[in-house]
Motif scaffolding. Structure first.
Motif, mmCIF file in Angstrom:
data_model
loop_
_atom_site.group_PDB
_atom_site.id
_atom_site.type_symbol
_atom_site.label_atom_id
_atom_site.label_comp_id
_atom_site.label_asym_id
_atom_site.label_seq_id
_atom_site.Cartn_x
_atom_site.Cartn_y
_atom_site.Cartn_z
ATOM 1 N N ARG A 156 -5.419 -1.336 -6.638
ATOM 2 C CA ARG A 156 -3.978 -1.457 -6.437
ATOM 3 C C ARG A 156 -3.396 -2.289 -7.573
ATOM 4 O O ARG A 156 -3.826 -3.407 -7.818
ATOM 5 C CB ARG A 156 -3.667 -2.153 -5.110
ATOM 6 C CG ARG A 156 -3.965 -1.341 -3.868
ATOM 7 C CD ARG A 156 -2.805 -0.403 -3.528
ATOM 8 N NE ARG A 156 -2.936 0.082 -2.163
ATOM 9 C CZ ARG A 156 -2.266 -0.413 -1.125
ATOM 10 N NH1 ARG A 156 -1.427 -1.421 -1.286
ATOM 11 N NH2 ARG A 156 -2.448 0.104 0.075
ATOM 12 N N ARG A 157 -2.408 -1.727 -8.259
ATOM 13 C CA ARG A 157 -1.770 -2.443 -9.350
ATOM 14 C C ARG A 157 -0.665 -3.356 -8.817
ATOM 15 O O ARG A 157 0.102 -2.983 -7.948
ATOM 16 C CB ARG A 157 -1.201 -1.475 -10.371
ATOM 17 C CG ARG A 157 -2.264 -0.713 -11.164
ATOM 18 C CD ARG A 157 -1.640 0.096 -12.284
ATOM 19 N NE ARG A 157 -0.868 -0.740 -13.195
ATOM 20 C CZ ARG A 157 0.425 -0.590 -13.429
ATOM 21 N NH1 ARG A 157 1.115 0.365 -12.846
ATOM 22 N NH2 ARG A 157 1.054 -1.401 -14.271
ATOM 23 N N ILE A 158 -0.632 -4.549 -9.361
ATOM 24 C CA ILE A 158 0.456 -5.486 -9.095
ATOM 25 C C ILE A 158 1.437 -5.341 -10.243
ATOM 26 O O ILE A 158 1.128 -5.660 -11.394
ATOM 27 C CB ILE A 158 -0.077 -6.927 -9.008
ATOM 28 C CG1 ILE A 158 -1.122 -7.025 -7.889
ATOM 29 C CG2 ILE A 158 1.052 -7.917 -8.778
ATOM 30 C CD1 ILE A 158 -1.929 -8.301 -7.922
ATOM 31 N N GLU A 159 2.580 -4.810 -9.962
ATOM 32 C CA GLU A 159 3.530 -4.471 -11.015
ATOM 33 C C GLU A 159 4.097 -5.713 -11.693
ATOM 34 O O GLU A 159 4.460 -6.695 -11.036
ATOM 35 C CB GLU A 159 4.675 -3.632 -10.442
ATOM 36 C CG GLU A 159 4.258 -2.233 -9.998
ATOM 37 C CD GLU A 159 3.843 -1.347 -11.169
ATOM 38 O OE1 GLU A 159 4.211 -1.668 -12.325
ATOM 39 O OE2 GLU A 159 3.151 -0.344 -10.933
ATOM 40 N N THR A 160 4.164 -5.643 -13.008
ATOM 41 C CA THR A 160 4.779 -6.719 -13.783
ATOM 42 C C THR A 160 6.066 -6.255 -14.460
ATOM 43 O O THR A 160 6.807 -7.074 -14.997
ATOM 44 C CB THR A 160 3.819 -7.221 -14.877
ATOM 45 O OG1 THR A 160 3.570 -6.148 -15.812
ATOM 46 C CG2 THR A 160 2.509 -7.693 -14.271
ATOM 47 N N GLY A 161 6.300 -4.934 -14.441
ATOM 48 C CA GLY A 161 7.503 -4.401 -15.052
ATOM 49 C C GLY A 161 7.438 -4.311 -16.558
ATOM 50 O O GLY A 161 8.446 -4.075 -17.219
ATOM 51 N N ARG A 177 0.172 -11.365 -2.898
ATOM 52 C CA ARG A 177 -0.168 -11.437 -1.474
ATOM 53 C C ARG A 177 -0.046 -10.091 -0.751
ATOM 54 O O ARG A 177 -0.971 -9.734 0.007
ATOM 55 C CB ARG A 177 0.672 -12.503 -0.765
ATOM 56 C CG ARG A 177 0.311 -12.657 0.715
ATOM 57 C CD ARG A 177 0.977 -13.853 1.341
ATOM 58 N NE ARG A 177 0.456 -15.104 0.834
ATOM 59 C CZ ARG A 177 -0.641 -15.691 1.283
ATOM 60 N NH1 ARG A 177 -1.349 -15.111 2.257
ATOM 61 N NH2 ARG A 177 -1.048 -16.829 0.778
ATOM 62 N N PRO A 178 1.024 -9.314 -0.902
ATOM 63 C CA PRO A 178 1.101 -8.057 -0.143
ATOM 64 C C PRO A 178 -0.061 -7.111 -0.445
ATOM 65 O O PRO A 178 -0.627 -6.502 0.477
ATOM 66 C CB PRO A 178 2.443 -7.459 -0.578
ATOM 67 C CG PRO A 178 3.248 -8.623 -1.037
ATOM 68 C CD PRO A 178 2.268 -9.562 -1.664
ATOM 69 N N ILE A 179 -0.430 -6.986 -1.711
ATOM 70 C CA ILE A 179 -1.524 -6.093 -2.074
ATOM 71 C C ILE A 179 -2.858 -6.676 -1.625
ATOM 72 O O ILE A 179 -3.720 -5.949 -1.110
ATOM 73 C CB ILE A 179 -1.499 -5.818 -3.593
ATOM 74 C CG1 ILE A 179 -0.322 -4.873 -3.912
ATOM 75 C CG2 ILE A 179 -2.817 -5.233 -4.078
ATOM 76 C CD1 ILE A 179 -0.124 -4.586 -5.369
ATOM 77 N N THR A 181 -3.354 -8.562 0.912
ATOM 78 C CA THR A 181 -3.398 -8.413 2.370
ATOM 79 C C THR A 181 -3.804 -7.000 2.753
ATOM 80 O O THR A 181 -4.637 -6.791 3.647
ATOM 81 C CB THR A 181 -2.037 -8.765 2.981
ATOM 82 O OG1 THR A 181 -1.715 -10.130 2.662
ATOM 83 C CG2 THR A 181 -2.049 -8.593 4.494
ATOM 84 N N ALA A 182 -3.222 -6.016 2.072
ATOM 85 C CA ALA A 182 -3.553 -4.623 2.372
ATOM 86 C C ALA A 182 -5.006 -4.311 2.033
ATOM 87 O O ALA A 182 -5.710 -3.650 2.804
ATOM 88 C CB ALA A 182 -2.615 -3.691 1.600
ATOM 89 N N LEU A 183 -5.484 -4.796 0.896
ATOM 90 C CA LEU A 183 -6.854 -4.506 0.480
ATOM 91 C C LEU A 183 -7.875 -5.233 1.359
ATOM 92 O O LEU A 183 -8.954 -4.702 1.638
ATOM 93 C CB LEU A 183 -7.056 -4.891 -0.975
ATOM 94 C CG LEU A 183 -6.292 -4.039 -2.008
ATOM 95 C CD1 LEU A 183 -6.519 -4.575 -3.420
ATOM 96 C CD2 LEU A 183 -6.690 -2.577 -1.923
ATOM 97 N N ALA A 184 -7.546 -6.440 1.796
ATOM 98 C CA ALA A 184 -8.482 -7.201 2.635
ATOM 99 C C ALA A 184 -8.713 -6.519 3.976
ATOM 100 O O ALA A 184 -9.743 -6.744 4.621
ATOM 101 C CB ALA A 184 -7.961 -8.620 2.846
ATOM 102 N N ALA A 185 -7.775 -5.686 4.386
ATOM 103 C CA ALA A 185 -7.916 -4.966 5.658
ATOM 104 C C ALA A 185 -8.777 -3.715 5.526
ATOM 105 O O ALA A 185 -9.102 -3.075 6.534
ATOM 106 C CB ALA A 185 -6.534 -4.589 6.188
ATOM 107 N N ARG A 186 -9.162 -3.359 4.300
ATOM 108 C CA ARG A 186 -9.983 -2.177 4.076
ATOM 109 C C ARG A 186 -11.452 -2.467 4.404
ATOM 110 O O ARG A 186 -11.871 -3.607 4.564
ATOM 111 C CB ARG A 186 -9.864 -1.711 2.621
ATOM 112 C CG ARG A 186 -8.448 -1.356 2.187
ATOM 113 C CD ARG A 186 -7.971 -0.086 2.850
ATOM 114 N NE ARG A 186 -6.766 0.414 2.208
ATOM 115 C CZ ARG A 186 -5.522 0.156 2.625
ATOM 116 N NH1 ARG A 186 -5.325 -0.609 3.689
ATOM 117 N NH2 ARG A 186 -4.488 0.664 1.978
#
Length: 256
Positions: A156-161, A177-179, A181-186
């Motif tokens: 999952r890429r964390i966008e920097t723009g 944190r959002p990414i 959190t999502a990946l830790a649930a995998r």
């Protein structure tokens, strides 16, 4: 030759190499490393315009960074740039570091080798990657870890723009944190927060439920402490230091 002794650094001296515009490595190492360790930093430099070329230069010209220490001889040197390792053949990288170790007289520990050591110690084989890199470098990172034997289930890429990797330095732990959190649930054994320039200690101090999080700087600090024969960074010790580092100081301001 008897190692030099210094008023500061009674527990040992380590060297750190950080990309030239990276403001994160020094700050996180100051939090993670025991206060009795002297941390001496050199800048990895390049005049190249393109991020990919700069990252390659940091390894190709590592001898220049090490020469900045002059007569200072750290017990070990941490190469705090994962992106460089993702772009060079691993055998070639190891040949380079071995040659420089022989020349300068101390071991060189790359952030990627430190991450690999942590994954091996934990028995992790399935990992997810949170990447603040532009697409080409994110792909190179995923390929690197697959070639080292890991099942990279998701990136999952964390966008920097911005395609310039220096834009990573403007990120905060909250951006990851959002990414994370999502990946830790995998269904994975670990989530790797790759990149030494992305602040991550606030996230590691308050992780989401699920798979454990690892960051480049935490893994490197652990490896360097082990090399010095010291206990690894203990959250009981470094959490208060992190809180102090993140608290604005009122020094110099008169009370209203």
């Amino acid at each position: 030759m008897t190692p030099a002794t210094y008023d500061y650094g009674c527990a040992g001296v380590i060297g750190i190499g950080t990309p030239q515009a990276n403001p994160t490595v020094e700050a996180e190492m100051r939090v993670l490393m025991p206060p009795a360790v002297l941390v001496a930093v050199t800048r990895l430099t390049s005049t190249a315009d393109q991020s990919i070329d700069r990252l390659r230069d940091y390894l190709a010209h590592l001898d220049r960074a090490l020469a900045q220490f002059d007569t200072l001889r750290p017990a070990a040197y941490g190469f705090a740039c994962t992106g460089s390792s993702y772009l060079i053949d691993r055998d070639r990288e190891h040949a380079l570091t071995e040659r420089l170790e022989a020349r300068f007289g101390y071991p060189i520990i790359t952030a990627t080798d430190a991450i690999h050591a942590e994954l091996q110690r934990s028995g992790a084989t399935r990992i997810a990657l949170a990447s603040p890199y532009p697409p080409a470098l994110a792909d190179a990172a995923a390929l690197y870890w697959r070639q080292r034997g890991y099942d990279v289930t998701e990136v999952r890429r964390i966008e920097t723009g911005n395609a310039d990797t220096r834009s990573i330095y403007a990120l905060g732990s909250a951006d990851a944190r959002p990414i994370a959190t999502a990946l830790a649930a995998r269904d994975v054994n670990a989530v790797l927060l790759s990149g030494t320039g992305m602040p991550s200690l606030a996230l590691l101090a308050d992780p989401p439920p699920g798979a454990p999080l690892l960051s480049s700087n935490l893994c490197l600090a652990r490896s360097l402490c082990r090399h010095l024969g010291l206990a690894e960074p203990d959250p009981i010790d470094w959490h208060p230091r992190l809180a102090a580092a993140l608290t604005p100081s009122n020094e110099g301001h008169s009370p209203q």
